[in-house]
Scaffold this active site. Structure first.
Site: not given
Length: 319
Positions: A122, A146, A150
């Site tokens: 991402s 997040y 990632k």
């Protein structure tokens, strides 16, 4: 020979499975396979005898060992707790996004077959001060749970590839717009909602400043790029297996201009500005443009215009 797709019941996963089957039927599959296994918390919606569903937790090593077998030629790891959900539940995000990724890589390693391993990452791995156009070599500096998890996943896939345990491809996806269906827990969910809802006659809200730059891809182009990733030889990618996938740079204001051109003034009038600092803190840390010369040279694609993206959604999903 099987391909395993985590998140295969989801929007992108089910579309990847459909395109793999279509390519096989057309005699142009990216690699040889006999079956596809969807590994998710729900049954895969793709109705085809070549597709089977395993419903369960991707952080369960025993179950993963049943799914990733020595005849597994490729793994798509799409399943994740998304950005908003990760920020709200650190422990769940750690279990799924970190422990689950490592468990999948370990299962692939145990087979001894070094399957191709496609990991979707991402823009959230970036943060801090960034140039207007992000070069390939810019270091990651995530500013969200997040993004941090990632980035850990990226390093794991690269290390397992360096050791020859898997043949990895890390694909940093642009924000996908326009997604059909309902809003999800991603902080970027509004990037679809401010188009999808008005085109269906429903109100929507913009939580970030209109000048916010977004790096976007249509679902169709994103899925084609995911399938293309299996076709690219690992040696072409090189020892560092991480790629910023092509997208187009569009401000939120320009997205709404596209909405008005495609859906009319009545659709644009359904969108109001309601600032949300939590969402802006996450999305505002993401880059808005990338140098993607190398991915384009490797055969990955980008959309031509955002008007075409919005028109595609309207023609396919608006009754």
């Amino acid at each position: 020979m099987r391909i395993v797709v985590t998140g295969g019941a989801g929007f992108l996963g089910s579309r990847v499975i459909r395109l793999l089957l279509e390519r096989q039927d057309a005699g142009s599959a990216p690699l040889a396979f006999d079956s596809v296994v969807s590994f998710d918390l729900a049954q895969c919606p793709v109705d085809d005898p070549r597709v089977s569903s395993v419903v369960g937790d991707i952080a369960d090593p025993a179950l993963i060992a049943e799914v990733i077998t020595p005849d597994t030629v490729a793994v798509y790891h799409l399943a994740a707790v998304l950005s908003g959900g990760s920020e709200e539940d650190f422990d769940l995000a750690m279990t799924v996004n970190v422990d689950g990724t490592r468990a999948l890589l370990e299962a692939a390693r145990t087979t001894g077959a070094a399957p191709r391993f496609v990991f979707t990452s991402s823009l959230a791995v970036f943060g801090g001060a960034m140039p207007d156009v992000v070069p390939e070599e810019l270091a990651t500096r995530p500013e969200s749970t997040y993004g941090a998890f990632k980035a850990i996943g990226e390093l794991l896939v690269n290390e397992y590839s360096r050791k020859g345990f898997v043949d990895g491809r890390v694909l940093r996806l642009p924000t996908i717009s326009v997604r059909p269906g309902r809003p999800n827990s991603a902080a970027s969910s509004f990037a679809s909602g401010i188009l999808r809802e008005p085109l269906n006659g429903q109100p929507s809200q913009v939580p970030v400043p209109l000048e916010t730059r977004m790096w976007l891809s249509s679902p169709d182009v994103a899925v084609r790029n995911l399938v293309h990733a299996l076709e690219v030889d690992g040696d072409q990618i090189g020892p560092w297996r991480t790629l910023n996938l092509p997208g187009i740079t569009v401000t939120v204001s320009q997205m709404l201009e596209s909405l008005e051109r495609v859906g009319g003034q009545q659709a644009r009038a359904l969108v109001t500005e309601v600032p949300d600092q939590r969402i802006n803190d996450i999305v505002g840390s993401w880059p808005g443009d990338f140098d993607v010369e190398r991915p384009l040279a490797l055969g990955f694609q980008r959309d031509e215009t955002f008007d075409a993206v919005v028109t595609q959604y309207r023609n396919e999903f608006v009754g």
